[in-house]
Design a protein around this motif. Structure first.
Motif, PDB file in Angstrom:
ATOM      1  N   PHE A 312       0.845  -1.192   0.000  1.00  0.00           N
ATOM      2  CA  PHE A 312       0.000   0.000   0.000  1.00  0.00           C
ATOM      3  C   PHE A 312       0.880   1.241   0.000  1.00  0.00           C
ATOM      4  CE2 PHE A 312      -1.884   3.411   2.590  1.00  0.00           C
ATOM      5  CZ  PHE A 312      -3.025   3.685   1.855  1.00  0.00           C
ATOM      6  N   SER A 344      -2.289  -1.525  -3.795  1.00  0.00           N
ATOM      7  CA  SER A 344      -3.217  -0.441  -3.468  1.00  0.00           C
ATOM      8  C   SER A 344      -2.487   0.886  -3.427  1.00  0.00           C
ATOM      9  CB  SER A 344      -3.880  -0.708  -2.111  1.00  0.00           C
ATOM     10  OG  SER A 344      -4.779   0.302  -1.783  1.00  0.00           O
ATOM     11  N   TYR A 373      -9.326  -4.236 -11.396  1.00  0.00           N
ATOM     12  CA  TYR A 373      -9.055  -3.190 -10.415  1.00  0.00           C
ATOM     13  C   TYR A 373     -10.327  -2.417 -10.084  1.00  0.00           C
ATOM     14  CZ  TYR A 373      -9.323   0.149 -14.287  1.00  0.00           C
ATOM     15  OH  TYR A 373      -9.757   0.900 -15.341  1.00  0.00           O
ATOM     16  N   TYR A 383      -8.763   6.077  -4.176  1.00  0.00           N
ATOM     17  CA  TYR A 383      -8.286   4.753  -3.804  1.00  0.00           C
ATOM     18  C   TYR A 383      -8.296   3.866  -5.043  1.00  0.00           C
ATOM     19  CZ  TYR A 383      -8.700   5.946   1.144  1.00  0.00           C
ATOM     20  OH  TYR A 383      -8.537   6.524   2.368  1.00  0.00           O
ATOM     21  N   GLN A 385      -7.223   0.055  -6.241  1.00  0.00           N
ATOM     22  CA  GLN A 385      -6.853  -1.275  -5.763  1.00  0.00           C
ATOM     23  C   GLN A 385      -6.972  -2.274  -6.907  1.00  0.00           C
ATOM     24  OE1 GLN A 385      -9.732  -1.210  -2.383  1.00  0.00           O
ATOM     25  NE2 GLN A 385      -7.946  -1.631  -1.110  1.00  0.00           N
TER      26      GLN A 385
END
Length: 387
Positions: A312, A344, A373, A383, A385
């Motif tokens: 992350f 992420s 994703y 965000y 991911q």
């Protein structure tokens, strides 16, 4: 209570007196309570504790403890002997809810078991505990010797109460702190599985330059005799070379927060640094990284060098084109197996609308930068991911 209200109460109390007051000793306890309300607990103890027996009784009354929100400060002359703490605690009420301790130069304050026994015996209802210890070098250029075990303040006693141990390196001294858990950047996404036993952080608050490197690592060596460090935070711009050294020394790091990397710094590494960087791939535990400012398109690449196993990454501010940065970084991920662990990204954006999300989405799809994703925005953050 605001100033106007305090003045009114104070004047009313004086007017209610039936006799003239010609000495401070003739003032009622209620008036002193109003006077005490202007000070915090530490100031009250320092100013009034040595005047006479009447003030001593006032200071130890449950009313004053409540009045000062249970703030208690032990200063050095009270703590010269080990048993004085128990004697002093025995005079206080057992329903204490909040306890503040400020101290320095006395290594007995690191006896976690002693604190456990003291709190269980004298303060069974304690809800919040704050301990600040300043560990400075004495006149002989030596620290007080610490001989206790590592991670004393990570036992079940402290974890159950969520009282967390932290260290701050601020110039020439180390500042050790215990305070109730506060939500941090690395727990915002997954705050249901917080490991309080690995919450100890090390914070650098001063500008780090090469001239201080030797002293910095001596201070870190001192810290590691007391506790393991799992989270590193550096509040100022610092050298990539210093970051490599810090990560190499702090082997238990699981998160890293930095301000920025210098854009004009040479990135040529010594043979020893190359070997160190190569070892990070197999032994680094840093899974989450936060950088406050991105100043150069190569910053992502440099971060991935010393945090190759990060999953992350969060960025607070881009000082260059954010879309160009994202494209470059995702291409590196796609083409470079060395940074394939990341799954992420989180970016702060000043203005948030659906068009920004759409532009990122179109770029990722059209250039096939990612597959499977999700991209969304929450509270001015994007965000991203993927699997």
């Amino acid at each position: 209570m605001d100033v106007l209200k305090r003045k009114l109460v104070f004047n009313e109390t004086l007017n209610e007196s039936n006799h003239s007051i010609n000495s401070i000793e003739n003032l009622s306890n209620e008036i002193f309570y109003e006077i005490f309300d202007y000070f915090d607990g530490g100031e009250i103890v320092k100013i009034f504790s040595k005047l006479n027996s009447r003030f001593e009784q006032l200071l130890h009354s449950s009313f004053i403890l409540i009045k000062t929100h249970f703030y208690l400060f032990y200063y050095e002359e009270i703590m010269n002997k080990d048993h004085e703490l128990e004697i002093f605690s025995n005079k206080l009420c057992s329903n204490l809810k909040i306890l503040f301790i400020n101290c320095s130069q006395n290594i007995i304050f690191f006896d976690a078991h002693r604190w456990e026994q003291l709190i269980l015996h004298y303060y069974p209802q304690l809800e919040k505990f704050y301990l600040t210890y300043y560990d400075g070098i004495n006149n002989n250029n030596q620290y007080p010797i610490y001989t206790g075990p590592v991670n004393q303040f990570s036992s079940s006693f402290w974890i159950q109460r969520k009282w967390i141990f932290h260290v701050q390196i601020n110039g020439i001294y180390n500042k050790y702190m215990i305070y109730p858990y506060k939500k941090t950047w690395y727990n915002y996404i997954d705050d249901n599985n917080i490991e309080y036993s690995t919450s100890t952080s090390l914070i650098f608050t001063h500008f780090l330059t090469s001239s201080y490197d030797e002293m910095i690592f001596e201070q870190i060596k001192r810290v590691l005799t007391i506790t393991k460090i799992y989270h590193l935070s550096i509040s100022k711009e610092h050298s990539i070379h210093l970051a490599i050294q810090l990560i190499n020394v702090l082997r238990d790091l699981i998160t890293l927060k930095i301000h920025s990397l210098p854009s004009d710094e040479t990135t040529s590494f010594t043979f020893e640094e190359f070997c160190t960087i190569a070892s990070f791939k197999s032994r680094s535990k840093i899974a989450k990284v936060y950088i406050e400012e991105i100043n150069d398109i190569n910053d992502f690449h440099n971060i991935s060098l010393f945090c190759p196993r990060m999953k992350f990454l969060q960025v607070k501010r881009f000082n260059i084109n954010i879309q160009l940065c994202l494209r470059t970084f995702l291409k590196d991920i796609y083409n470079n197996n060395d940074i394939c662990s990341i799954r992420s990204l989180c970016f702060d954006v000043r203005t948030m609308d659906d068009e920004i999300i759409q532009n990122f989405d179109i770029m990722i799809r059209s250039e096939k930068l990612l597959f499977d994703y999700t991209i969304k925005h929450v509270y001015n953050k994007i965000y991203l991911q993927w699997k």
